[in-house]
Design a protein around this motif. Structure first.
Motif, mmCIF file in Angstrom:
data_model
loop_
_atom_site.group_PDB
_atom_site.id
_atom_site.type_symbol
_atom_site.label_atom_id
_atom_site.label_comp_id
_atom_site.label_asym_id
_atom_site.label_seq_id
_atom_site.Cartn_x
_atom_site.Cartn_y
_atom_site.Cartn_z
ATOM 1 N N GLU B 66 -51.104 -18.235 0.142
ATOM 2 C CA GLU B 66 -50.708 -19.630 0.273
ATOM 3 C C GLU B 66 -50.415 -20.262 -1.086
ATOM 4 O OE1 GLU B 66 -50.292 -20.711 3.339
ATOM 5 O OE2 GLU B 66 -49.487 -22.568 2.483
ATOM 6 N N ASN B 67 -51.254 -19.927 -2.048
ATOM 7 C CA ASN B 67 -51.251 -20.602 -3.352
ATOM 8 C C ASN B 67 -50.052 -20.180 -4.213
ATOM 9 O OD1 ASN B 67 -51.986 -21.966 -5.629
ATOM 10 N ND2 ASN B 67 -53.968 -20.939 -5.911
ATOM 11 N N VAL B 68 -49.333 -21.168 -4.716
ATOM 12 C CA VAL B 68 -48.178 -20.893 -5.583
ATOM 13 C C VAL B 68 -48.337 -21.676 -6.886
ATOM 14 C CG1 VAL B 68 -45.690 -21.248 -5.847
ATOM 15 C CG2 VAL B 68 -46.607 -20.436 -3.665
ATOM 16 N N ILE B 69 -48.105 -20.996 -8.017
ATOM 17 C CA ILE B 69 -48.220 -21.646 -9.330
ATOM 18 C C ILE B 69 -46.960 -22.472 -9.593
ATOM 19 C CG2 ILE B 69 -48.461 -21.244 -11.817
ATOM 20 C CD1 ILE B 69 -50.942 -20.460 -10.174
ATOM 21 N N ALA B 70 -47.138 -23.719 -9.965
ATOM 22 C CA ALA B 70 -45.991 -24.584 -10.244
ATOM 23 C C ALA B 70 -45.366 -24.215 -11.595
ATOM 24 C CB ALA B 70 -46.423 -26.048 -10.265
ATOM 25 N N MET B 71 -44.048 -24.508 -11.746
ATOM 26 C CA MET B 71 -43.316 -24.142 -12.958
ATOM 27 C C MET B 71 -43.841 -24.893 -14.185
ATOM 28 S SD MET B 71 -41.281 -21.716 -12.196
ATOM 29 C CE MET B 71 -39.902 -21.443 -13.341
ATOM 30 N N ASP B 72 -44.422 -26.053 -13.983
ATOM 31 C CA ASP B 72 -44.835 -26.869 -15.137
ATOM 32 C C ASP B 72 -46.343 -26.847 -15.360
ATOM 33 O OD1 ASP B 72 -45.465 -28.176 -12.858
ATOM 34 O OD2 ASP B 72 -44.574 -30.102 -13.423
ATOM 35 N N GLU B 73 -47.026 -25.947 -14.671
ATOM 36 C CA GLU B 73 -48.479 -25.885 -14.807
ATOM 37 C C GLU B 73 -48.859 -25.316 -16.178
ATOM 38 O OE1 GLU B 73 -51.448 -26.158 -11.304
ATOM 39 O OE2 GLU B 73 -49.751 -24.807 -11.054
ATOM 40 N N LYS B 74 -49.889 -25.875 -16.795
ATOM 41 C CA LYS B 74 -50.378 -25.324 -18.065
ATOM 42 C C LYS B 74 -51.034 -23.969 -17.802
ATOM 43 C CE LYS B 74 -50.746 -29.184 -21.117
ATOM 44 N NZ LYS B 74 -51.325 -30.459 -20.607
ATOM 45 N N PRO B 75 -50.879 -23.032 -18.751
ATOM 46 C CA PRO B 75 -51.429 -21.690 -18.555
ATOM 47 C C PRO B 75 -52.918 -21.688 -18.171
ATOM 48 C CG PRO B 75 -50.019 -21.700 -20.477
ATOM 49 C CD PRO B 75 -50.087 -23.109 -19.987
ATOM 50 N N SER B 76 -53.725 -22.467 -18.889
ATOM 51 C CA SER B 76 -55.167 -22.458 -18.635
ATOM 52 C C SER B 76 -55.459 -22.975 -17.223
ATOM 53 C CB SER B 76 -55.883 -23.328 -19.664
ATOM 54 O OG SER B 76 -55.308 -24.618 -19.689
ATOM 55 N N GLN B 77 -54.739 -24.016 -16.846
ATOM 56 C CA GLN B 77 -54.879 -24.625 -15.526
ATOM 57 C C GLN B 77 -54.451 -23.634 -14.435
ATOM 58 O OE1 GLN B 77 -52.287 -27.966 -15.424
ATOM 59 N NE2 GLN B 77 -53.584 -29.203 -14.073
ATOM 60 N N ALA B 78 -53.316 -22.985 -14.663
ATOM 61 C CA ALA B 78 -52.788 -22.033 -13.702
ATOM 62 C C ALA B 78 -53.788 -20.897 -13.485
ATOM 63 C CB ALA B 78 -51.458 -21.463 -14.200
ATOM 64 N N LEU B 79 -54.383 -20.454 -14.584
ATOM 65 C CA LEU B 79 -55.333 -19.351 -14.506
ATOM 66 C C LEU B 79 -56.556 -19.780 -13.693
ATOM 67 C CD1 LEU B 79 -55.788 -16.469 -15.521
ATOM 68 C CD2 LEU B 79 -56.846 -17.394 -17.576
ATOM 69 N N ARG B 80 -57.029 -20.983 -13.958
ATOM 70 C CA ARG B 80 -58.214 -21.488 -13.255
ATOM 71 C C ARG B 80 -57.918 -21.612 -11.760
ATOM 72 N NH1 ARG B 80 -59.057 -25.340 -16.924
ATOM 73 N NH2 ARG B 80 -57.899 -26.833 -15.666
ATOM 74 N N LYS B 81 -56.760 -22.180 -11.480
ATOM 75 C CA LYS B 81 -56.423 -22.471 -10.083
ATOM 76 C C LYS B 81 -55.950 -21.241 -9.316
ATOM 77 C CE LYS B 81 -53.367 -25.239 -8.531
ATOM 78 N NZ LYS B 81 -52.129 -26.061 -8.487
ATOM 79 N N GLY B 82 -55.250 -20.350 -10.049
ATOM 80 C CA GLY B 82 -54.524 -19.314 -9.329
ATOM 81 C C GLY B 82 -55.118 -17.917 -9.417
ATOM 82 N N LYS B 83 -56.207 -17.786 -10.161
ATOM 83 C CA LYS B 83 -56.823 -16.465 -10.339
ATOM 84 C C LYS B 83 -57.342 -15.952 -9.002
ATOM 85 C CE LYS B 83 -60.707 -16.200 -12.504
ATOM 86 N NZ LYS B 83 -61.773 -16.266 -13.513
ATOM 87 N N GLY B 84 -56.885 -14.770 -8.612
ATOM 88 C CA GLY B 84 -57.415 -14.145 -7.415
ATOM 89 C C GLY B 84 -56.755 -14.579 -6.117
ATOM 90 N N ASN B 85 -55.920 -15.629 -6.135
ATOM 91 C CA ASN B 85 -55.388 -16.070 -4.845
ATOM 92 C C ASN B 85 -53.934 -16.587 -4.864
ATOM 93 O OD1 ASN B 85 -55.411 -18.548 -5.988
ATOM 94 N ND2 ASN B 85 -57.165 -19.336 -4.843
ATOM 95 N N SER B 86 -53.281 -16.579 -6.034
ATOM 96 C CA SER B 86 -51.894 -17.052 -6.062
ATOM 97 C C SER B 86 -50.939 -15.880 -5.932
ATOM 98 C CB SER B 86 -51.628 -17.800 -7.361
ATOM 99 O OG SER B 86 -51.844 -16.943 -8.455
ATOM 100 N N SER B 87 -49.694 -16.186 -5.548
ATOM 101 C CA SER B 87 -48.699 -15.113 -5.398
ATOM 102 C C SER B 87 -48.482 -14.417 -6.742
ATOM 103 C CB SER B 87 -47.387 -15.679 -4.857
ATOM 104 O OG SER B 87 -46.849 -16.632 -5.754
#
Lengths: 356, 356
Positions: B66-87
């Motif tokens: 379900e989880n998709v990383i946005a194009m403008d997300e900060k790397p640290s934020q993306a890692l926190r949010k998307g680790k283990g569950n983003s495409s």
């Protein structure tokens, strides 16, 4: 100094000197009547060329000097050997002595920078000189500096380049308020080297005093002409300039071979001849020939070593414009308006891991 | 792993995802039969596209997330949010788990680099990963790295880039002994940053063990294709790449407007249509789409965020070639042949005054 602009010329610098130099001066004089030339170099080589271009004679003075700096001489060596007696040195000295408005040489860049720095000395408040390039873009010509006068720059030096470059932009482009951008790997505030971020803060404060600070720009903003002045450290500036030259040559080569590839394309090229010639002129590096040494007590222009007469004509035209527009006064004016910056260098050794 | 190459695809990354991704995969499969795809992302968006390109179905597996990383997300934020569950993460994890040969994403570069580094970890002996570009030149495609994975590089890191880049060159260009050049502001031994000079000495010693060290190269050597692999620090590499892109676009714009400028030139352009189309294809950035992350325990390719199906097709073709040619083995092989280098960084703070 009368109304005429006096250009002090190292007649012996460059691969095709002195012929290309004198011939270039001949063309430059036809385009702009009120130039005077002081040619420094071997009289026995210069005089016959003046006989060949007699219109140049009344505008010219020849100062004989025997010593000529070789194109491959090391800067330190050139300075030792040529200080006080080479055509390159004498050309610069005429600016120091107030006899000429601008000096120009097509000789060895390193030697020219060493001699210019030694002879003219950096301006008060400027720690190191920079080399500015006039860069054609999709919008108009812009200024990019430093092209490699020095490697590495702290925040204060980047601010100096902004002051120098914006004064040059005001001089050449008649723009009272040029925009300045700092070259970086991203336009977000958080990215890039510490020195660049610090320079960005300093420039934001100084904005409005001779230039408008635009913010960070990226490599592709140069060709777009996003700002009037792009400021960067010398290593990066040199790589950017040469990479762009390489790319332009590459595309031109592709185009030439595409237009020769088939009979139809040859016919097409024939029809489009005048448009393609206009394109060629637009991309001709000779029409924007000249690196400008800024930050010294006097202006020195480096013409490309391989320049022909058209290249010299362009560089001499540039020299004329700088004299006419009183570039040195414009630089001094901006420096007065911007308070002196702290001198401590900002370290760049703690380079952070930073994804692109 | 069978003979087929399995590519793990972040189906949701990029401006035109998932349509451009799936469409690109469809074309890539037509060109190279033995690819398998694992698509990570929202099943309800991916499945209808597979219905649209049914030939792709037998070669594809869809892993819903379900989880998709946005194009403008900060790397640290993306890692926190998307680790283990983003495409994006799931695409990389399939490489870590040995299910796929290569991972690919058109998403946010910073986030992709952060996730890839976190998930795959740097290879033993490599301190930081680099991003390699495949750069078209007058001779042939070459490799240039680092394109901005990190800012600043000491001598050891530059040598790492040479090892990684030359392994990639052996992989893609079937050249057993690619030449490596260090990007510098002059080709003389004395010029440039301390770290580059030190890297030059180290590479001269390692020459012959997987690559031939050519020496220093300048910015215009990139477009000429003087060497197979150009090694540089990430800040400079990023500026060089974007400056070249800007210049190519600038020249293309000049050409377009020149060919439209007069009736004759329009007629000429008509005759030369096929040649000009060939030129356009040659300069099409989509045909060399993809930055390659090197130095991790697995290969990740970043496709351009704005890619259409042709861009994805090219990036997937690149991924295929890297899997087929066993790039990871080639890197490990070179590393084995070159003795470990000292780890102390060489300081660049004492930047010397150096005329260009």
């Amino acid at each position: 100094m009368t109304d005429a602009i006096t250009i002090s010329v190292d007649a012996m610098g460059g691969d095709h000197a002195p012929r290309a130099v004198i011939h270039g001066a001949h063309i430059a004089l036809k385009e702009r009547r009120n130039i005077r030339f002081i040619f420094h170099g071997r009289e026995e080589q210069i005089q016959p060329l003046l006989d060949e271009f007699p219109a140049l004679k009344p505008a010219s003075t020849v100062r004989h000097c025997e010593n000529v700096i070789a194109m491959d001489e090391k800067p330190s060596q050139a300075l030792r050997k040529g200080k006080g007696n080479s055509s390159m040195w004498m050309a610069i000295q005429a600016v120091r002595d107030g006899e000429a408005d601008v000096a120009i040489s097509g000789g060895n860049t390193g030697a020219l920078m060493a001699m210019a720095t030694f002879c003219l000395r950096p301006m008060e408040g400027i720690s190191r000189p920079g080399i500015a390039a006039i860069w054609p873009t999709l919008r108009s010509d812009i200024i990019v500096l430093d092209m490699g006068a020095t490697i590495g720059a702290d925040a204060k030096q980047l601010v100096d380049y902004a002051i120098l470059g914006s004064a040059l932009a005001r001089s050449l482009f008649d723009d009272a308020n040029p925009s300045v951008g700092l070259l970086n790997v991203g336009t977000e505030e958080v990215k890039g080297l510490e020195s660049i971020k610090e320079a960005g803060r300093m420039l934001a404060e100084a904005s409005g005093k001779g230039f408008t600070y635009h913010g960070f720009v990226e490599g592709d903003d140069i060709g777009k002409g996003t700002v009037d002045v792009v400021v960067t450290e010398g290593f990066v500036g040199n790589i950017a300039l040469k990479t762009a030259e390489g790319t332009a040559r590459q595309v031109a080569t592709y185009l030439r071979s595409a237009l020769k590839s088939t009979l139809l394309s040859r016919i097409g090229a024939l029809f489009a001849t005048s448009a393609l010639n206009a394109l060629r002129r637009k991309m001709d590096p000779r029409t924007v020939n000249g690196g400008v040494f800024l930050g010294l007590n006097g202006i020195v222009i480096k013409s490309h070593g391989g320049s022909d007469e058209i290249g010299y004509k362009s560089a001499l035209g540039l020299a004329y414009e700088m004299g006419r527009s009183r570039l040195m006064d414009k630089i001094a004016d901006t420096m007065k308006r911007i308070p002196a910056q702290p001198e401590e260098p900002v370290s760049d050794t703690q380079s952070e891991a930073r994804p692109a």
